[in-house]
Design a protein around this motif. Structure first.
Motif, mmCIF file in Angstrom:
data_model
loop_
_atom_site.group_PDB
_atom_site.id
_atom_site.type_symbol
_atom_site.label_atom_id
_atom_site.label_comp_id
_atom_site.label_asym_id
_atom_site.label_seq_id
_atom_site.Cartn_x
_atom_site.Cartn_y
_atom_site.Cartn_z
ATOM 1 N N TYR A 137 3.108 5.877 -9.168
ATOM 2 C CA TYR A 137 2.809 4.778 -8.249
ATOM 3 C C TYR A 137 3.579 3.489 -8.589
ATOM 4 O O TYR A 137 3.725 2.623 -7.735
ATOM 5 C CB TYR A 137 1.301 4.465 -8.258
ATOM 6 N N SER A 138 4.065 3.420 -9.825
ATOM 7 C CA SER A 138 4.731 2.188 -10.272
ATOM 8 C C SER A 138 6.215 2.410 -10.505
ATOM 9 O O SER A 138 6.612 3.136 -11.429
ATOM 10 C CB SER A 138 4.078 1.685 -11.565
ATOM 11 N N SER A 139 7.044 1.792 -9.685
ATOM 12 C CA SER A 139 8.487 1.894 -9.865
ATOM 13 C C SER A 139 8.922 1.188 -11.154
ATOM 14 O O SER A 139 9.921 1.573 -11.763
ATOM 15 C CB SER A 139 9.205 1.265 -8.669
ATOM 16 N N MET A 177 -5.432 -2.150 -10.825
ATOM 17 C CA MET A 177 -4.266 -1.338 -10.499
ATOM 18 C C MET A 177 -4.479 0.117 -10.953
ATOM 19 O O MET A 177 -4.133 1.072 -10.238
ATOM 20 C CB MET A 177 -3.032 -1.936 -11.170
ATOM 21 N N CYS A 195 -4.460 3.953 -9.004
ATOM 22 C CA CYS A 195 -3.639 5.102 -9.431
ATOM 23 C C CYS A 195 -4.495 6.342 -9.683
ATOM 24 O O CYS A 195 -4.139 7.468 -9.275
ATOM 25 C CB CYS A 195 -2.866 4.755 -10.698
ATOM 26 N N GLY A 240 -4.348 6.941 -4.980
ATOM 27 C CA GLY A 240 -3.769 5.970 -4.064
ATOM 28 C C GLY A 240 -4.749 5.398 -3.062
ATOM 29 O O GLY A 240 -4.341 4.884 -2.017
ATOM 30 N N ALA A 250 0.158 -5.317 -7.828
ATOM 31 C CA ALA A 250 1.066 -4.376 -7.156
ATOM 32 C C ALA A 250 2.481 -4.924 -7.114
ATOM 33 O O ALA A 250 3.459 -4.184 -7.300
ATOM 34 C CB ALA A 250 0.561 -4.107 -5.746
ATOM 35 N N MET A 281 4.871 -1.648 -6.882
ATOM 36 C CA MET A 281 4.170 -0.519 -6.274
ATOM 37 C C MET A 281 4.433 -0.444 -4.768
ATOM 38 O O MET A 281 3.629 0.078 -4.003
ATOM 39 C CB MET A 281 2.668 -0.615 -6.556
ATOM 40 N N ASN A 282 5.579 -0.935 -4.356
ATOM 41 C CA ASN A 282 5.960 -0.857 -2.951
ATOM 42 C C ASN A 282 6.935 0.285 -2.693
ATOM 43 O O ASN A 282 7.099 0.724 -1.576
ATOM 44 C CB ASN A 282 6.586 -2.171 -2.490
ATOM 45 N N SER A 308 7.283 3.737 -4.297
ATOM 46 C CA SER A 308 6.813 4.742 -5.253
ATOM 47 C C SER A 308 7.843 5.846 -5.433
ATOM 48 O O SER A 308 8.688 6.088 -4.578
ATOM 49 C CB SER A 308 5.485 5.353 -4.774
ATOM 50 N N ASN A 334 1.133 3.254 -1.277
ATOM 51 C CA ASN A 334 1.412 2.188 -2.243
ATOM 52 C C ASN A 334 0.447 1.028 -2.021
ATOM 53 O O ASN A 334 0.056 0.708 -0.889
ATOM 54 C CB ASN A 334 2.870 1.732 -2.162
#
Length: 544
Positions: free
Chosen positions: A27-29, A62, A66, A70, A86, A91-92, A94, A100
């Motif tokens: 979920y987290s880039s 957050m 996750c 989601g 986020a 988190m935009n 993923s 997200n």
């Protein structure tokens, strides 16, 4: 929490979380970029965040998103916290096509217009507590929503501006008690929100007020809110906090319509600042606002005690700054009646401070000469103040006394004041002579103007063509005029003029006697000066 806890996360040094790296990174880039596509080592990893928005609370919110596949329960109480977390964790975008958190928070924010008043306040508190750039967008939306609600409320239950002209001056009505009570109730309804917004910081209040001004809210109500906020906050604030609050209050009043800010309000703020070390900029703004309305100020308003460390009884420098701000508008932009009101006020103030033994000559003279000459119809009040000042400051030299007299226009002294000055030993002899000459000139002009319509025999007696005859009668001009005045052909309905002329006769005779003595003394001085004696220091040039 299910899964393998192979990732240790230290959040701002507040708390450490053991999480499943695989679940969080999908979920987290931000974390995906840190660890790459590989699953990493079998051992535990550690990540340290120093500036995570919302701290441990934000990180836990957050994580719940996750570990819940989601899904999240976004409410006004956690919207901003979730949004900032986020944004921080990216988190935009993923790694996999999953929901997200950032999109969900932005969709929820779009429904802010449907929030209740309490929910908006909760969101506003979170915006204020989160010192991150991301909170600014939501902060502005919360403030705009609050202002929109207040504008609608004021339109539904308007408050007459006459009710809020002055916070404590009372309300004047010309209607019955029922209408009066109704207006008071409406006004109370327009201020119901004051207490709810006391949690705001001065910075956020400034943003709120600017939004209110843009939305054309009643400036009187805004001013009342600022004063309410300042008074409520001062009860528990430290000195530094008080300075920030009062500077914000001044800044906001400065950008408001000046007609909506009463002098009572401004002087109330001024009294608060006397014991605070506020910025020079803030003090200048406050003094300029007062100075622009100086023609409406009373003498009591100006009698402000001097700051600590200055010997003067009253703060003369403050009044000079007020006056400077008023005159900065330009004499052409100020109506003559306003200028005359200020001149009268300053003359009263000078008379009030004149007996102060610590008042320097330079300050006294600065006040006396600061008003344009055309603004004074009479200089009697100024002469009275100078008389008191010289009576207290007996140690002044002749040169200093003459400097003080420079602020006096003898042409604008009444006959009584001129006569008093001619006998006043506190004043320099030069001033006495100048007063006599001025009064004699005024009397001659007045009598000459009065004799114009008289029959030919009298005109010939007064205005003979023989220059030699005029020269021989030069010293008796005033006496002649008074003698002829008794023969004026005055109409019965003008008895006031007859009484005035008769009353002037004894004054002219008295002034002539004193003037002759002065002229004799001046002749002796001139003769002595021609013999080699210099009086340059004791007799400087007369000030007109």
């Amino acid at each position: 929490m299910e899964g393998c806890c192979n990732l240790e996360v230290d959040v701002n040094g507040e708390e450490t979380f053991m999480v499943d790296k695989t679940i969080v990174t999908q979920y987290s880039s931000k974390l995906a970029k840190i660890f790459g596509k590989s699953s990493g080592a079998n051992g535990k990893l550690k990540v340290i965040f120093h500036d995570f928005p919302g701290g441990a609370e934000g990180f836990e919110l957050m994580l719940r998103f996750c570990y819940n596949n989601g899904k999240s329960n976004i409410t006004p109480s956690n919207l901003l916290l979730a949004h900032c977390a986020a944004e921080y964790m990216e988190m935009n975008e993923s790694v996999t096509n999953v929901s997200n958190l950032l999109d969900q928070t932005e969709k929820s924010l779009q429904g802010i217009n449907f929030w209740t008043w309490s929910e908006i306040l909760i969101g506003l508190k979170q915006c204020q507590n989160l010192l991150v750039d991301d909170s600014c967008v939501m902060l502005e939306k919360c403030l705009d929503t609050i202002v929109g609600r207040l504008v609608l409320a004021s339109e539904a239950s308007p408050c007459p501006s006459t009710c809020s002209n002055d916070s404590s001056s009372g309300i004047r009505f010309s209607c019955d008690s029922k209408s009066t009570e109704s207006i008071k109730t409406n006004f109370a309804r327009s201020t119901w929100w004051f207490e709810d917004l006391l949690f705001l910081t001065p910075l956020v209040v400034a943003m709120l007020v600017k939004s209110m001004l843009s939305s054309k809210m009643d400036h009187h109500v805004i001013s009342r809110f600022l004063l309410y906020y300042q008074k409520a906050k001062f009860s528990t604030a430290m000195t530094d906090e008080k300075c920030k609050i009062i500077e914000m209050v001044i800044d906001m009043h400065y950008i408001m319509d000046r007609s909506s800010v009463s002098l009572k309000t401004l002087f109330g703020i001024l009294r608060v600042t006397l014991c605070l070390n506020i910025s020079k900029c803030g003090r200048n703004k406050l003094e300029n606002m007062i100075g622009f309305q100086l023609d409406q100020v009373t003498l009591d308003n100006l009698l402000v005690p001097s700051p600590y460390g200055i010997n003067y009884l009253y703060d003369v420098n403050l009044v000079l700054r007020f006056l400077k701000a008023f005159l900065r508008q330009g004499t052409g932009a100020v109506a003559p009646i306003r200028m005359k009101k200020v001149a009268s006020l300053i003359d009263l103030y000078i008379a009030e401070i004149a007996p102060d033994p610590c008042l320097k000559t330079s300050k006294f003279l600065a006040l006396a000469t600061s008003i344009p000459d055309f603004a004074r119809d009479s200089c009697d009040e100024l002469y009275h103040a100078m008389d008191m000042y010289l009576e207290v400051h007996t140690q002044l030299s002749q040169e200093e006394k003459l400097k003080i007299c420079c602020g006096l226009n003898y042409e604008k002294l009444s006959p009584q004041a001129c006569l008093h000055l001619s006998k006043n030993k506190k004043f320099p002899s030069k001033s006495a002579v100048q007063a006599l000459i001025s009064e004699q000139s005024k009397l001659k002009n007045l009598l000459h103007a009065t004799t114009t319509p008289i029959s030919t025999p009298y005109n010939e007696s007064l205005c003979g063509s023989s220059s030699a005859s005029q020269k021989g009668k030069k010293d008796k001009t005033s006496e002649q005029l008074v003698l002829y005045a008794g023969n004026f052909d005055i109409q019965p309905d003008n008895e006031k003029l007859r009484a005035h002329l008769q009353g002037m006769q004894w004054r002219v005779m008295e002034l002539e006697k004193i003037c002759r003595k002065m002229q004799t003394q001046m002749a002796k001085m001139t003769k002595s000066k021609a013999s080699g004696h210099s009086y340059a220091k004791s007799l400087p040039k007369l000030c007109s």
